[in-house]
Design a protein around this motif. Sequence first.
Motif, PDB file in Angstrom:
ATOM      1  N   SER A   1       1.264  -0.838  -0.300  1.00 57.72           N
ATOM      2  CA  SER A   1      -0.153   0.056   0.153  1.00 57.72           C
ATOM      3  C   SER A   1       1.061   1.108  -0.039  1.00 57.72           C
ATOM      4  CB  SER A   1      -0.597  -0.289   1.218  1.00 57.72           C
ATOM      5  OG  SER A   1      -1.511  -1.008   0.835  1.00 57.72           O
ATOM      6  N   PHE A   2       0.572   2.167  -0.807  1.00 56.79           N
ATOM      7  CA  PHE A   2       1.549   3.523  -0.440  1.00 56.79           C
ATOM      8  C   PHE A   2       0.400   4.950  -0.359  1.00 56.79           C
ATOM      9  CE2 PHE A   2       2.912   7.005  -4.148  1.00 56.79           C
ATOM     10  CZ  PHE A   2       4.116   6.976  -2.964  1.00 56.79           C
ATOM     11  N   SER A   3       0.677   5.523  -0.004  1.00 57.62           N
ATOM     12  CA  SER A   3      -0.135   6.952  -0.402  1.00 57.62           C
ATOM     13  C   SER A   3       0.762   7.815  -0.519  1.00 57.62           C
ATOM     14  CB  SER A   3      -0.734   7.405   0.898  1.00 57.62           C
ATOM     15  OG  SER A   3      -1.408   8.343   1.018  1.00 57.62           O
ATOM     16  N   GLY A   4       0.298   8.751  -1.178  1.00 54.93           N
ATOM     17  CA  GLY A   4       1.001   9.612  -1.872  1.00 54.93           C
ATOM     18  C   GLY A   4       0.726  10.227  -3.523  1.00 54.93           C
ATOM     19  N   THR A   5       1.640  10.983  -4.055  1.00 53.49           N
ATOM     20  CA  THR A   5       1.346  11.764  -5.379  1.00 53.49           C
ATOM     21  C   THR A   5       2.308  11.189  -6.440  1.00 53.49           C
ATOM     22  OG1 THR A   5       3.647  13.060  -5.489  1.00 53.49           O
ATOM     23  CG2 THR A   5       2.084  13.999  -4.772  1.00 53.49           C
ATOM     24  N   MET A   6       1.478  10.994  -7.504  1.00 59.70           N
ATOM     25  CA  MET A   6       1.835   9.923  -8.691  1.00 59.70           C
ATOM     26  C   MET A   6       3.431  10.182  -9.043  1.00 59.70           C
ATOM     27  SD  MET A   6       0.071   7.582 -10.659  1.00 59.70           S
ATOM     28  CE  MET A   6       1.305   7.071 -12.058  1.00 59.70           C
ATOM     29  N   GLY A   7       3.764  11.302  -9.204  1.00 56.61           N
ATOM     30  CA  GLY A   7       5.554  11.633  -8.952  1.00 56.61           C
ATOM     31  C   GLY A   7       6.192  11.141  -7.959  1.00 56.61           C
TER      32      GLY A   7
ATOM     33  N   ALA B   1      -5.054  19.284 -14.330  1.00 54.69           N
ATOM     34  CA  ALA B   1      -3.819  17.971 -13.104  1.00 54.69           C
ATOM     35  C   ALA B   1      -3.586  18.465 -12.321  1.00 54.69           C
ATOM     36  CB  ALA B   1      -2.678  17.584 -14.260  1.00 54.69           C
ATOM     37  N   LYS B   2      -3.362  17.598 -11.009  1.00 51.20           N
ATOM     38  CA  LYS B   2      -3.155  18.197  -9.860  1.00 51.20           C
ATOM     39  C   LYS B   2      -1.666  16.806 -10.017  1.00 51.20           C
ATOM     40  CE  LYS B   2      -7.777  18.915  -8.395  1.00 51.20           C
ATOM     41  NZ  LYS B   2      -8.924  18.818  -7.099  1.00 51.20           N
ATOM     42  N   PRO B   3      -0.937  17.640  -9.353  1.00 51.43           N
ATOM     43  CA  PRO B   3       0.194  16.540  -9.790  1.00 51.43           C
ATOM     44  C   PRO B   3       1.014  16.323  -8.115  1.00 51.43           C
ATOM     45  CG  PRO B   3       1.122  19.021 -10.141  1.00 51.43           C
ATOM     46  CD  PRO B   3      -0.034  18.814 -10.907  1.00 51.43           C
ATOM     47  N   ASP B   4       0.331  17.233  -7.458  1.00 54.71           N
ATOM     48  CA  ASP B   4       0.789  17.287  -5.729  1.00 54.71           C
ATOM     49  C   ASP B   4      -0.567  16.217  -5.473  1.00 54.71           C
ATOM     50  OD1 ASP B   4      -1.008  19.546  -6.346  1.00 54.71           O
ATOM     51  OD2 ASP B   4      -0.160  20.926  -4.435  1.00 54.71           O
ATOM     52  N   GLU B   5      -1.718  16.214  -6.089  1.00 54.01           N
ATOM     53  CA  GLU B   5      -2.502  15.100  -5.371  1.00 54.01           C
ATOM     54  C   GLU B   5      -2.284  14.248  -4.333  1.00 54.01           C
ATOM     55  OE1 GLU B   5      -7.399  14.271  -5.653  1.00 54.01           O
ATOM     56  OE2 GLU B   5      -6.505  15.621  -7.029  1.00 54.01           O
ATOM     57  N   LYS B   6      -2.491  13.599  -3.438  1.00 53.49           N
ATOM     58  CA  LYS B   6      -1.828  12.092  -2.919  1.00 53.49           C
ATOM     59  C   LYS B   6      -2.803  11.427  -2.911  1.00 53.49           C
ATOM     60  CE  LYS B   6       1.467  13.652   0.715  1.00 53.49           C
ATOM     61  NZ  LYS B   6       2.448  13.149   0.153  1.00 53.49           N
ATOM     62  N   TYR B   7      -2.671  10.261  -3.211  1.00 49.31           N
ATOM     63  CA  TYR B   7      -3.893   9.201  -4.044  1.00 49.31           C
ATOM     64  C   TYR B   7      -3.403   7.094  -2.602  1.00 49.31           C
ATOM     65  CZ  TYR B   7      -4.802  11.621  -7.747  1.00 49.31           C
ATOM     66  OH  TYR B   7      -5.098  13.208  -8.900  1.00 49.31           O
ATOM     67  N   ASP B   8      -4.572   6.945  -2.367  1.00 46.90           N
ATOM     68  CA  ASP B   8      -3.684   5.454  -1.680  1.00 46.90           C
ATOM     69  C   ASP B   8      -3.977   4.784  -2.313  1.00 46.90           C
ATOM     70  OD1 ASP B   8      -4.195   6.903   0.877  1.00 46.90           O
ATOM     71  OD2 ASP B   8      -6.271   6.786   1.468  1.00 46.90           O
ATOM     72  N   PHE B   9      -2.826   4.037  -3.139  1.00 50.24           N
ATOM     73  CA  PHE B   9      -2.813   2.858  -4.200  1.00 50.24           C
ATOM     74  C   PHE B   9      -2.436   1.294  -3.653  1.00 50.24           C
ATOM     75  CE2 PHE B   9      -0.193   7.183  -5.956  1.00 50.24           C
ATOM     76  CZ  PHE B   9      -1.344   6.749  -7.598  1.00 50.24           C
ATOM     77  N   ASN B  10      -2.865   0.302  -4.144  1.00 51.54           N
ATOM     78  CA  ASN B  10      -2.303  -0.503  -3.612  1.00 51.54           C
ATOM     79  C   ASN B  10      -1.684  -1.224  -4.520  1.00 51.54           C
ATOM     80  OD1 ASN B  10      -4.334  -1.053  -1.206  1.00 51.54           O
ATOM     81  ND2 ASN B  10      -5.768  -0.858  -2.896  1.00 51.54           N
TER      82      ASN B  10
END
Length: 193
Positions: free
Chosen positions: A42-48, A147-156
């Motif tokens: 699990s990863f929480s962060g930006t796409m970058g 686009a929101k490059p600094d938006e954080k997402y919760d990735f699996n």
Amino acid sequence: MKKIILLGLVLAAGVSLSGCLFSKQAAAPATTPEAAAPTNESFSGTMGELLAKGKSVKCTSASEADGAKTESEFYIDSASGRSKNIIKMTLANKPTQITNSITTKEAVYTWVEGQKEGFLFPITKTEPTASQPAATEQNAPAAPTGAKPDEKYDFNCEAWRVDESIFALPEGVNFVDQAAKLKDLMKNLPVVK
């Protein structure tokens, strides 16, 4: 409805481009896909930040806001710097729209499934000058509007063995070069003195 589809396309292209702009993959050591990532993470962060990890992974993310449900799949090939994004957007009482975006070092290809025309955004490389330093994570150009490059997402995420078929462009879709289209448009604008 066309505004929502266009917003989805811009968002997909923006996420792809922001990942390219913020990626530090060139400096990452080459690793095998199996050693690149744990089985599930699990990863929480930006796409970058996700791209900067330099791992070949398949990640999923989901969100819901303002009556719109969005499900995303991201495939990242760390060795070649390619990525593919599949975004499924469902609005209340509307059919699901599936937007795809493939990013390579040369271009971003974006299309909506079921449509015969897609968008091609060439990636131009510029050499730094004394007055303009090379793009880094701190001074990278801004991503496209929407686009929101600094938006954080919760990735699996999970380790992913690169499958070349994921990066194949769809048959029957004509990709229109948006940079060439803009250049032609600019030629036809009247000159104001």
